[in-house]
Design a protein around this motif. Sequence first.
Motif, PDB file in Angstrom:
ATOM      1  N   PRO A  75      -9.320  13.818  -7.812  1.00 22.83           N
ATOM      2  CA  PRO A  75     -10.086  14.608  -6.836  1.00 22.83           C
ATOM      3  C   PRO A  75     -11.238  13.784  -6.251  1.00 22.83           C
ATOM      4  O   PRO A  75     -11.952  13.110  -6.985  1.00 22.83           O
ATOM      5  CB  PRO A  75     -10.633  15.770  -7.667  1.00 22.83           C
ATOM      6  CG  PRO A  75      -9.757  15.846  -8.864  1.00 22.83           C
ATOM      7  CD  PRO A  75      -9.283  14.454  -9.129  1.00 22.83           C
ATOM      8  N   PHE A  76     -11.383  13.824  -4.928  1.00 21.90           N
ATOM      9  CA  PHE A  76     -12.435  13.087  -4.216  1.00 21.90           C
ATOM     10  C   PHE A  76     -12.475  11.619  -4.616  1.00 21.90           C
ATOM     11  O   PHE A  76     -13.540  11.008  -4.641  1.00 21.90           O
ATOM     12  CB  PHE A  76     -13.804  13.736  -4.438  1.00 21.90           C
ATOM     13  CG  PHE A  76     -13.866  15.168  -4.024  1.00 21.90           C
ATOM     14  CD1 PHE A  76     -13.716  15.525  -2.700  1.00 21.90           C
ATOM     15  CD2 PHE A  76     -14.035  16.165  -4.960  1.00 21.90           C
ATOM     16  CE1 PHE A  76     -13.754  16.854  -2.310  1.00 21.90           C
ATOM     17  CE2 PHE A  76     -14.079  17.503  -4.580  1.00 21.90           C
ATOM     18  CZ  PHE A  76     -13.939  17.846  -3.252  1.00 21.90           C
ATOM     19  N   GLY A  77     -11.309  11.045  -4.931  1.00 20.47           N
ATOM     20  CA  GLY A  77     -11.247   9.674  -5.421  1.00 20.47           C
ATOM     21  C   GLY A  77     -10.699   8.692  -4.409  1.00 20.47           C
ATOM     22  O   GLY A  77      -9.999   9.051  -3.465  1.00 20.47           O
TER      23      GLY A  77
ATOM     24  N   ALA B 267       8.252  -6.307  -6.069  1.00 24.85           N
ATOM     25  CA  ALA B 267       7.326  -5.694  -7.017  1.00 24.85           C
ATOM     26  C   ALA B 267       7.206  -6.532  -8.275  1.00 24.85           C
ATOM     27  O   ALA B 267       6.659  -6.091  -9.267  1.00 24.85           O
ATOM     28  CB  ALA B 267       7.805  -4.281  -7.359  1.00 24.85           C
ATOM     29  N   ALA B 268       7.734  -7.775  -8.230  1.00 27.15           N
ATOM     30  CA  ALA B 268       7.782  -8.615  -9.413  1.00 27.15           C
ATOM     31  C   ALA B 268       6.404  -8.938  -9.965  1.00 27.15           C
ATOM     32  O   ALA B 268       6.211  -9.014 -11.168  1.00 27.15           O
ATOM     33  CB  ALA B 268       8.531  -9.908  -9.095  1.00 27.15           C
ATOM     34  N   GLY B 269       5.415  -9.126  -9.088  1.00 30.28           N
ATOM     35  CA  GLY B 269       4.087  -9.499  -9.544  1.00 30.28           C
ATOM     36  C   GLY B 269       3.290  -8.350 -10.119  1.00 30.28           C
ATOM     37  O   GLY B 269       2.228  -8.536 -10.673  1.00 30.28           O
ATOM     38  N   GLY B 270       3.782  -7.145 -10.001  1.00 26.33           N
ATOM     39  CA  GLY B 270       3.051  -5.987 -10.489  1.00 26.33           C
ATOM     40  C   GLY B 270       2.006  -5.530  -9.490  1.00 26.33           C
ATOM     41  O   GLY B 270       1.647  -6.244  -8.559  1.00 26.33           O
ATOM     42  N   VAL B 271       1.542  -4.331  -9.678  1.00 24.75           N
ATOM     43  CA  VAL B 271       0.546  -3.730  -8.789  1.00 24.75           C
ATOM     44  C   VAL B 271      -0.757  -3.602  -9.564  1.00 24.75           C
ATOM     45  O   VAL B 271      -0.775  -3.082 -10.679  1.00 24.75           O
ATOM     46  CB  VAL B 271       1.025  -2.348  -8.290  1.00 24.75           C
ATOM     47  CG1 VAL B 271      -0.060  -1.648  -7.517  1.00 24.75           C
ATOM     48  CG2 VAL B 271       2.281  -2.497  -7.441  1.00 24.75           C
ATOM     49  N   GLU B 272      -1.835  -4.091  -8.963  1.00 28.01           N
ATOM     50  CA  GLU B 272      -3.158  -3.972  -9.563  1.00 28.01           C
ATOM     51  C   GLU B 272      -3.963  -2.985  -8.748  1.00 28.01           C
ATOM     52  O   GLU B 272      -3.722  -2.814  -7.554  1.00 28.01           O
ATOM     53  CB  GLU B 272      -3.866  -5.320  -9.558  1.00 28.01           C
ATOM     54  CG  GLU B 272      -3.147  -6.402 -10.304  1.00 28.01           C
ATOM     55  CD  GLU B 272      -3.781  -7.763 -10.078  1.00 28.01           C
ATOM     56  OE1 GLU B 272      -4.613  -7.904  -9.166  1.00 28.01           O
ATOM     57  OE2 GLU B 272      -3.424  -8.686 -10.814  1.00 28.01           O
ATOM     58  N   GLY B 273      -4.948  -2.339  -9.372  1.00 28.16           N
ATOM     59  CA  GLY B 273      -5.734  -1.396  -8.608  1.00 28.16           C
ATOM     60  C   GLY B 273      -7.083  -1.073  -9.217  1.00 28.16           C
ATOM     61  O   GLY B 273      -7.334  -1.319 -10.395  1.00 28.16           O
ATOM     62  N   LEU B 274      -7.943  -0.512  -8.367  1.00 30.88           N
ATOM     63  CA  LEU B 274      -9.270  -0.036  -8.751  1.00 30.88           C
ATOM     64  C   LEU B 274      -9.392   1.429  -8.363  1.00 30.88           C
ATOM     65  O   LEU B 274      -8.736   1.884  -7.430  1.00 30.88           O
ATOM     66  CB  LEU B 274     -10.360  -0.825  -8.021  1.00 30.88           C
ATOM     67  CG  LEU B 274     -10.444  -2.319  -8.272  1.00 30.88           C
ATOM     68  CD1 LEU B 274     -11.477  -2.950  -7.350  1.00 30.88           C
ATOM     69  CD2 LEU B 274     -10.784  -2.597  -9.724  1.00 30.88           C
ATOM     70  N   VAL B 275     -10.269   2.136  -9.049  1.00 34.41           N
ATOM     71  CA  VAL B 275     -10.500   3.539  -8.725  1.00 34.41           C
ATOM     72  C   VAL B 275     -12.000   3.833  -8.747  1.00 34.41           C
ATOM     73  O   VAL B 275     -12.743   3.349  -9.607  1.00 34.41           O
ATOM     74  CB  VAL B 275      -9.743   4.482  -9.691  1.00 34.41           C
ATOM     75  CG1 VAL B 275     -10.194   4.289 -11.131  1.00 34.41           C
ATOM     76  CG2 VAL B 275      -9.888   5.931  -9.271  1.00 34.41           C
ATOM     77  N   THR B 276     -12.431   4.603  -7.757  1.00 35.15           N
ATOM     78  CA  THR B 276     -13.767   5.186  -7.742  1.00 35.15           C
ATOM     79  C   THR B 276     -13.565   6.678  -7.574  1.00 35.15           C
ATOM     80  O   THR B 276     -12.911   7.120  -6.634  1.00 35.15           O
ATOM     81  CB  THR B 276     -14.631   4.631  -6.592  1.00 35.15           C
ATOM     82  OG1 THR B 276     -14.898   3.243  -6.846  1.00 35.15           O
ATOM     83  CG2 THR B 276     -15.954   5.375  -6.472  1.00 35.15           C
ATOM     84  N   ASP B 277     -14.069   7.439  -8.533  1.00 29.88           N
ATOM     85  CA  ASP B 277     -13.963   8.901  -8.459  1.00 29.88           C
ATOM     86  C   ASP B 277     -15.231   9.502  -9.041  1.00 29.88           C
ATOM     87  O   ASP B 277     -16.238   8.808  -9.173  1.00 29.88           O
ATOM     88  CB  ASP B 277     -12.686   9.404  -9.150  1.00 29.88           C
ATOM     89  CG  ASP B 277     -12.629   9.074 -10.639  1.00 29.88           C
ATOM     90  OD1 ASP B 277     -13.639   8.613 -11.210  1.00 29.88           O
ATOM     91  OD2 ASP B 277     -11.563   9.292 -11.242  1.00 29.88           O
ATOM     92  N   LEU B 278     -15.190  10.762  -9.389  1.00 29.79           N
ATOM     93  CA  LEU B 278     -16.398  11.425  -9.881  1.00 29.79           C
ATOM     94  C   LEU B 278     -16.921  10.815 -11.181  1.00 29.79           C
ATOM     95  O   LEU B 278     -18.113  10.875 -11.457  1.00 29.79           O
ATOM     96  CB  LEU B 278     -16.122  12.916 -10.065  1.00 29.79           C
ATOM     97  CG  LEU B 278     -15.761  13.660  -8.765  1.00 29.79           C
ATOM     98  CD1 LEU B 278     -15.364  15.103  -9.070  1.00 29.79           C
ATOM     99  CD2 LEU B 278     -16.895  13.606  -7.774  1.00 29.79           C
ATOM    100  N   ALA B 279     -16.028  10.186 -11.982  1.00 29.61           N
ATOM    101  CA  ALA B 279     -16.447   9.652 -13.279  1.00 29.61           C
ATOM    102  C   ALA B 279     -16.468   8.123 -13.333  1.00 29.61           C
ATOM    103  O   ALA B 279     -17.053   7.558 -14.247  1.00 29.61           O
ATOM    104  CB  ALA B 279     -15.519  10.184 -14.370  1.00 29.61           C
ATOM    105  N   ARG B 280     -15.813   7.431 -12.388  1.00 30.58           N
ATOM    106  CA  ARG B 280     -15.683   5.968 -12.451  1.00 30.58           C
ATOM    107  C   ARG B 280     -16.124   5.339 -11.132  1.00 30.58           C
ATOM    108  O   ARG B 280     -15.937   5.922 -10.075  1.00 30.58           O
ATOM    109  CB  ARG B 280     -14.229   5.583 -12.744  1.00 30.58           C
ATOM    110  CG  ARG B 280     -13.729   6.137 -14.075  1.00 30.58           C
ATOM    111  CD  ARG B 280     -12.240   5.975 -14.212  1.00 30.58           C
ATOM    112  NE  ARG B 280     -11.568   6.951 -13.349  1.00 30.58           N
ATOM    113  CZ  ARG B 280     -10.264   7.176 -13.367  1.00 30.58           C
ATOM    114  NH1 ARG B 280      -9.482   6.485 -14.156  1.00 30.58           N
ATOM    115  NH2 ARG B 280      -9.734   8.083 -12.570  1.00 30.58           N
ATOM    116  N   ASP B 281     -16.653   4.116 -11.237  1.00 31.07           N
ATOM    117  CA  ASP B 281     -17.110   3.375 -10.059  1.00 31.07           C
ATOM    118  C   ASP B 281     -16.470   1.995 -10.037  1.00 31.07           C
ATOM    119  O   ASP B 281     -16.897   1.099 -10.753  1.00 31.07           O
ATOM    120  CB  ASP B 281     -18.637   3.230 -10.072  1.00 31.07           C
ATOM    121  CG  ASP B 281     -19.348   4.566  -9.997  1.00 31.07           C
ATOM    122  OD1 ASP B 281     -18.855   5.451  -9.287  1.00 31.07           O
ATOM    123  OD2 ASP B 281     -20.399   4.711 -10.652  1.00 31.07           O
TER     124      ASP B 281
END
Length: 167
Positions: free
Chosen positions: A155-157, A114-128
């Motif tokens: 929710p629904f994400g 886990a040394a490099g860290g975790v990156e992520g994206l989210v799409t949900d009701l408010a974000r794309d």
Amino acid sequence: AILDALTLGSGEWTAPEWCRQADRPGGLIVCDWNARKPRLRFWRSKAYHVFRQISNTTPVGGPVLRVEAKAEIPGAGPDPVRCLAVGGAGSILCHLQNTHHSPVRFRVFWPGAAAGGVEGLVTDLARDGADLPPGAIEVTPPVRGFASASGLLPPFGLVSLRLPTAP
């Protein structure tokens, strides 16, 4: 449905209707042919943004990995969380989708550092396709060769995580 299709071995995904009229549900692009300024004539649907996030982040040609995602929400029915993990160069891309109207806590275990860290994206009701905010994912150092990450599925994400497998 796209995560289920890819996890079960489908090599292709098609959208039966790319465009739809505004008065009918579905489609990736919604068209309102009667719109007059200042209203929009067409816009991208939430399905478009989910499709875009999955297709733009999933490594081409990577192996589909077996992953289990479980959540217990009273009244949610069976398995409100869908999961797809694909191996890539030095990382695993893990898509988690919440099909329920309540937030769901998740934890993902994977072999690696886990040394490099975790990156992520989210799409949900408010974000794309937005970057996950700092602190949204809690990463635990490897224990017996397995690191873990946890957080909250909106929710629904759809949350897409890049999990490092090498330091």
